[in-house]
Design an enzyme around this catalytic site. Structure first.
Site, PDB file in Angstrom:
ATOM      1  N   ASN A   1      31.985   8.108  25.454  1.00  0.00           N
ATOM      2  CA  ASN A   1      32.871   7.841  24.322  1.00  0.00           C
ATOM      3  C   ASN A   1      33.229   6.375  24.110  1.00  0.00           C
ATOM      4  O   ASN A   1      34.018   6.055  23.241  1.00  0.00           O
ATOM      5  CB  ASN A   1      34.149   8.670  24.472  1.00  0.00           C
ATOM      6  CG  ASN A   1      33.843  10.159  24.537  1.00  0.00           C
ATOM      7  OD1 ASN A   1      33.045  10.659  23.749  1.00  0.00           O
ATOM      8  ND2 ASN A   1      34.440  10.855  25.500  1.00  0.00           N
ATOM      9  N   THR A   2      32.670   5.493  24.929  1.00  0.00           N
ATOM     10  CA  THR A   2      32.796   4.055  24.688  1.00  0.00           C
ATOM     11  C   THR A   2      31.392   3.569  24.358  1.00  0.00           C
ATOM     12  O   THR A   2      30.512   3.594  25.227  1.00  0.00           O
ATOM     13  CB  THR A   2      33.353   3.334  25.940  1.00  0.00           C
ATOM     14  OG1 THR A   2      34.692   3.794  26.166  1.00  0.00           O
ATOM     15  CG2 THR A   2      33.368   1.824  25.753  1.00  0.00           C
TER      16      THR A   2
ATOM     17  N   LYS B   1      30.111   6.528  39.207  1.00  0.00           N
ATOM     18  CA  LYS B   1      30.099   7.828  38.522  1.00  0.00           C
ATOM     19  C   LYS B   1      29.070   7.818  37.402  1.00  0.00           C
ATOM     20  O   LYS B   1      29.143   6.992  36.495  1.00  0.00           O
ATOM     21  CB  LYS B   1      31.483   8.143  37.961  1.00  0.00           C
ATOM     22  CG  LYS B   1      31.564   9.525  37.312  1.00  0.00           C
ATOM     23  CD  LYS B   1      32.993   9.957  37.125  1.00  0.00           C
ATOM     24  CE  LYS B   1      33.096  11.300  36.438  1.00  0.00           C
ATOM     25  NZ  LYS B   1      34.499  11.702  36.264  1.00  0.00           N
TER      26      LYS B   1
ATOM     27  N   SER C   1      31.034   7.395  30.755  1.00  0.00           N
ATOM     28  CA  SER C   1      31.732   8.042  29.633  1.00  0.00           C
ATOM     29  C   SER C   1      30.856   7.882  28.397  1.00  0.00           C
ATOM     30  O   SER C   1      30.383   6.786  28.102  1.00  0.00           O
ATOM     31  CB  SER C   1      33.080   7.379  29.381  1.00  0.00           C
ATOM     32  OG  SER C   1      33.548   7.802  28.101  1.00  0.00           O
TER      33      SER C   1
ATOM     34  N   PHE D   1      38.716   6.484  26.466  1.00  0.00           N
ATOM     35  CA  PHE D   1      39.503   5.680  27.421  1.00  0.00           C
ATOM     36  C   PHE D   1      40.879   5.301  26.878  1.00  0.00           C
ATOM     37  O   PHE D   1      41.297   4.141  26.980  1.00  0.00           O
ATOM     38  CB  PHE D   1      38.761   4.397  27.824  1.00  0.00           C
ATOM     39  CG  PHE D   1      37.595   4.585  28.760  1.00  0.00           C
ATOM     40  CD1 PHE D   1      37.340   5.787  29.393  1.00  0.00           C
ATOM     41  CD2 PHE D   1      36.735   3.507  29.029  1.00  0.00           C
ATOM     42  CE1 PHE D   1      36.263   5.933  30.256  1.00  0.00           C
ATOM     43  CE2 PHE D   1      35.660   3.639  29.892  1.00  0.00           C
ATOM     44  CZ  PHE D   1      35.422   4.856  30.496  1.00  0.00           C
TER      45      PHE D   1
ATOM     46  N   ASN E   1      35.478  16.399  24.742  1.00  0.00           N
ATOM     47  CA  ASN E   1      36.451  15.334  24.481  1.00  0.00           C
ATOM     48  C   ASN E   1      35.748  14.067  24.016  1.00  0.00           C
ATOM     49  O   ASN E   1      34.636  13.772  24.425  1.00  0.00           O
ATOM     50  CB  ASN E   1      37.327  15.071  25.717  1.00  0.00           C
ATOM     51  CG  ASN E   1      36.787  13.971  26.612  1.00  0.00           C
ATOM     52  OD1 ASN E   1      36.963  12.779  26.343  1.00  0.00           O
ATOM     53  ND2 ASN E   1      36.076  14.371  27.671  1.00  0.00           N
TER      54      ASN E   1
ATOM     55  N   ASN F   1      29.605  13.004  35.092  1.00  0.00           N
ATOM     56  CA  ASN F   1      30.528  12.962  33.961  1.00  0.00           C
ATOM     57  C   ASN F   1      30.162  14.081  32.972  1.00  0.00           C
ATOM     58  O   ASN F   1      29.353  14.956  33.293  1.00  0.00           O
ATOM     59  CB  ASN F   1      30.449  11.573  33.308  1.00  0.00           C
ATOM     60  CG  ASN F   1      31.789  11.138  32.770  1.00  0.00           C
ATOM     61  OD1 ASN F   1      32.447  11.889  32.045  1.00  0.00           O
ATOM     62  ND2 ASN F   1      32.214   9.931  33.118  1.00  0.00           N
TER      63      ASN F   1
HETATM   64  C1  FMN Z   1      39.757  15.580  28.562  1.00  0.00           C
HETATM   65  C2  FMN Z   1      38.864  14.903  29.570  1.00  0.00           C
HETATM   66  C3  FMN Z   1      39.043  13.550  29.849  1.00  0.00           C
HETATM   67  C4  FMN Z   1      38.221  12.915  30.782  1.00  0.00           C
HETATM   68  N1  FMN Z   1      38.424  11.591  31.059  1.00  0.00           N
HETATM   69  C5  FMN Z   1      37.680  10.983  32.017  1.00  0.00           C
HETATM   70  C6  FMN Z   1      37.928   9.637  32.379  1.00  0.00           C
HETATM   71  O1  FMN Z   1      38.840   8.988  31.866  1.00  0.00           O
HETATM   72  N2  FMN Z   1      37.113   9.080  33.322  1.00  0.00           N
HETATM   73  C7  FMN Z   1      36.112   9.770  33.942  1.00  0.00           C
HETATM   74  O2  FMN Z   1      35.433   9.224  34.802  1.00  0.00           O
HETATM   75  N3  FMN Z   1      35.874  11.060  33.629  1.00  0.00           N
HETATM   76  C8  FMN Z   1      36.633  11.672  32.691  1.00  0.00           C
HETATM   77  N4  FMN Z   1      36.395  12.990  32.381  1.00  0.00           N
HETATM   78  C9  FMN Z   1      35.259  13.693  33.034  1.00  0.00           C
HETATM   79  C10 FMN Z   1      35.706  14.497  34.243  1.00  0.00           C
HETATM   80  O3  FMN Z   1      36.248  13.679  35.255  1.00  0.00           O
HETATM   81  C11 FMN Z   1      34.506  15.260  34.823  1.00  0.00           C
HETATM   82  O4  FMN Z   1      33.543  14.342  35.296  1.00  0.00           O
HETATM   83  C12 FMN Z   1      33.837  16.180  33.816  1.00  0.00           C
HETATM   84  O5  FMN Z   1      34.781  16.740  32.927  1.00  0.00           O
HETATM   85  C13 FMN Z   1      33.070  17.333  34.484  1.00  0.00           C
HETATM   86  O6  FMN Z   1      33.929  18.087  35.312  1.00  0.00           O
HETATM   87  P1  FMN Z   1      34.663  19.440  34.828  1.00  0.00           P
HETATM   88  O7  FMN Z   1      33.603  20.308  34.224  1.00  0.00           O
HETATM   89  O8  FMN Z   1      35.267  20.025  36.057  1.00  0.00           O
HETATM   90  O9  FMN Z   1      35.684  19.013  33.827  1.00  0.00           O
HETATM   91  C14 FMN Z   1      37.202  13.641  31.436  1.00  0.00           C
HETATM   92  C15 FMN Z   1      37.041  15.003  31.155  1.00  0.00           C
HETATM   93  C16 FMN Z   1      37.849  15.639  30.246  1.00  0.00           C
HETATM   94  C17 FMN Z   1      37.654  17.108  29.959  1.00  0.00           C
END
Ligand code: FMN
Length: 362
Positions: free
Chosen positions: A175-176, A215, A173, A115, A111, A244
Site C-alpha cells: 500500500n505504499t 518481512k 506492504s 502506513f 486493507n 505480508n
Molecule cells: C488491517 C491490517 C493492517 C496491517 N498493517 C501492517 C503493518 O503496518 N505492517 C506490517 O508489516 N504488516 C501489516 N499487516 C500485515 C500483517 O502483519 C500480516 O503479515 C498479514 O495480515 C498476514 O497475517 P494474517 O493473515 O494473520 O493477518 C496488516 C494487516 C492487516 C489486516
C-alpha cells in the site's frame, strides 16, 4: 467469559465498519475491559530464537498495534510476543477511508491503510514508559513522501534501539507505492547494508545486539525468492518474516469485496504464505530463523506453519473473526498437539512437512 466475544462482541463490533471496530478493540484493550487469559506455561513450547527466549511461539503480527498503544495488554491475551508498527519517521494519515474491508464468508481482510501511524516519537515515548519484560518487536518502514527510503529504516533502528527486543524491516506492504521494489536484489543489498551497519553501530554503543528480521511479500517469483535468500545470507540478517498480505484474489467467495484494492490477509492467504515460507526455508537452510504469518486461525494452522519451516508464528486477521480468546486457545491447543505427537520440544516438529509445502506452486 472471553468467548462471549463470539456471540456478543463480534456481533456488536461487526455493526461498525472495520476500522471503527478496530479502534474500539484498541480502546477496550487499553481500558482493561478485556480480561487476562492465562496460558499454562509449557516448556515444550519455549525456545530461543535469534538470541531471544520465547515462552511460546505465537506472536501478534504488525499492523494491529501500529502506535504501541497496547503491547502489554496483547501479551496478557497469551501471545508470546507482539510487534508494534509499522512506524515511519514522520506521522502520516495513510489512504482515505474506507480502507479496511472484511470478507466475512472467506474469513479474510483486505486493507489499503498505507502506513497510517503517529510517527517515531509517539511510539518511542510509549515504549520507553513500559517497565515489563515482555517481548515487543518494532516494525519499521518508510514515509510515503520520503526522498530517501533507506534513511527512514536507518532512522527507525536508531530511534528504537534502546526499547526494541527485535526489529522488523517491512519492505512488503503493497500500500505504499514502490515499497516492494526494495525486495529487488540491488535495492535489498543496499537496504540491508545500511540497516545492519546502523544496527552494528548501535550494538557497539549499547553492548547489546538487537536482531533484525526482514518481512517479505507472498507475491514473489522463484527468482525473486532466490535473490532475497541470497542477500539474507550474504548479510548478517537475523531472520525472515513470511509473509505480508497478498495482491492475489484467488478462490474468494465474496466477489464484491474482492474487488477492493489492497492487501488480502486471513484464511485466504494461508496456503500461499505457507508455501512461500517453505520455499524460503529450503533456500536459506536450517539455521536462519523464520517467522511464519498469514492465515493462522487455530493450533493446527499454527503447527502447520512450524511443520513448513517456521520457528515462530504470528497472526492478525483471524482474531477479527475469532476474538481476543484466540491466542490462548491456540497456545493451549499447541500443548495438546505436543501431547499427541509425544514431542519434547516444538522445535522437533519444525520442517516435518517442509517438502510438501515447498513443492506447491504459488
Ligand atoms: C488491517 C491490517 C493492517 C496491517 N498493517 C501492517 C503493518 O503496518 N505492517 C506490517 O508489516 N504488516 C501489516 N499487516 C500485515 C500483517 O502483519 C500480516 O503479515 C498479514 O495480515 C498476514 O497475517 P494474517 O493473515 O494473520 O493477518 C496488516 C494487516 C492487516 C489486516
Amino acid at each position: 467469559m472471553i468467548d462471549a466475544f463470539k456471540t456478543l462482541g463480534r456481533r456488536g463490533l461487526f455493526l461498525f465498519d472495520a476500522e471503527t471496530a478496530h479502534g474500539l478493540s484498541i480502546a477496550a484493550l487499553k481500558s482493561g475491559v478485556v480480561p487476562t487469559c492465562r496460558v499454562r506455561p509449557d516448556q515444550r513450547l519455549a525456545q530461543t530464537v535469534a538470541g531471544i527466549r520465547f515462552e511460546n511461539p505465537l506472536g501478534m503480527a504488525a499492523g494491529f498495534d501500529k502506535n504501541a498503544e497496547v503491547p502489554e495488554a496483547l501479551l496478557k491475551l497469551g501471545f508470546g510476543f507482539t510487534e508494534i508498527g509499522t512506524v515511519t519517521p514522520k506521522p502520516q494519515s495513510g489512504n482515505p477511508r474506507p480502507r479496511i474491508f472484511r470478507l466475512v464468508e472467506d474469513e479474510g481482510v483486505i486493507n489499503r491503510l498505507g502506513f497510517n501511524n503517529e510517527g517515531h516519537e509517539a511510539a518511542y515515548r510509549r515504549l520507553a514508559a513500559i517497565r515489563g519484560q515482555g517481548i515487543i518487536g518494532v516494525n519499521i518502514g518508510a514515509n510515503k513522501d520520503s526522498g530517501d527510503r533507506v534513511a527512514d529504516y536507518v532512522a527507525g533502528i536508531r530511534r528504537f534501539y534502546s526499547v526494541a527486543r527485535y526489529f522488523t524491516a517491512n519492505i512488503s506492504s503493497p500500500n505504499t507505492p514502490g515499497l516492494r521494489d526494495l525486495q529487488g536484489r540491488e535495492s535489498l543489498a543496499a537496504l540491508l547494508l545500511a540497516v545492519l551497519s546502523a544496527r552494528d553501530e548501535e550494538a557497539a554503543k549499547a553492548g547489546r545486539k538487537v536482531p533484525v528480521f526482514l518481512k517479505i511479500a507472498p507475491d514473489l517469483t522463484e527468482e525473486g525468492m532466490d535473490d532475497i535468500a541470497a542477500e539474507a545470507l550474504a548479510h548478517d540478517l537475523d531472520g525472515l518474516i513470511v509473509s505480508n498480505t497478498t495482491l492475489a484474489r484467488d478462490g474468494l467467495k465474496d466477489a464484491v469485496q474482492a474487488k477492493e484494492t489492497g492487501g488480502l490477509s486471513g484464511k485466504p492467504v494461508f496456503e500461499k504464505s505457507t508455501a512461500v515460507l517453505a520455499k524460503m526455508r529450503k533456500r536459506v537452510g536450517p539455521a536462519l530463523p523464520i517467522i511464519g504469518v498469514g492465515g493462522v486461525s487455530s493450533a493446527e494452522t499454527a503447527m502447520e506453519k512450524i511443520r513448513a519451516g517456521a520457528d515462530l508464528v504470528q497472526l492478525y486477521s483471524c482474531m477479527v473473526y475469532e476474538g481476543p480468546g484466540l491466542p490462548a486457545r491456540i497456545v493451549g491447543g499447541l500443548s495438546r498437539l505436543m501431547d499427541r505427537e509425544r514431542a519434547a520440544s516444538i522445535r522437533d516438529l519444525r520442517d516435518t512437512r517442509l517438502d510438501y509445502w515447498a513443492a506447491k506452486k504459488v
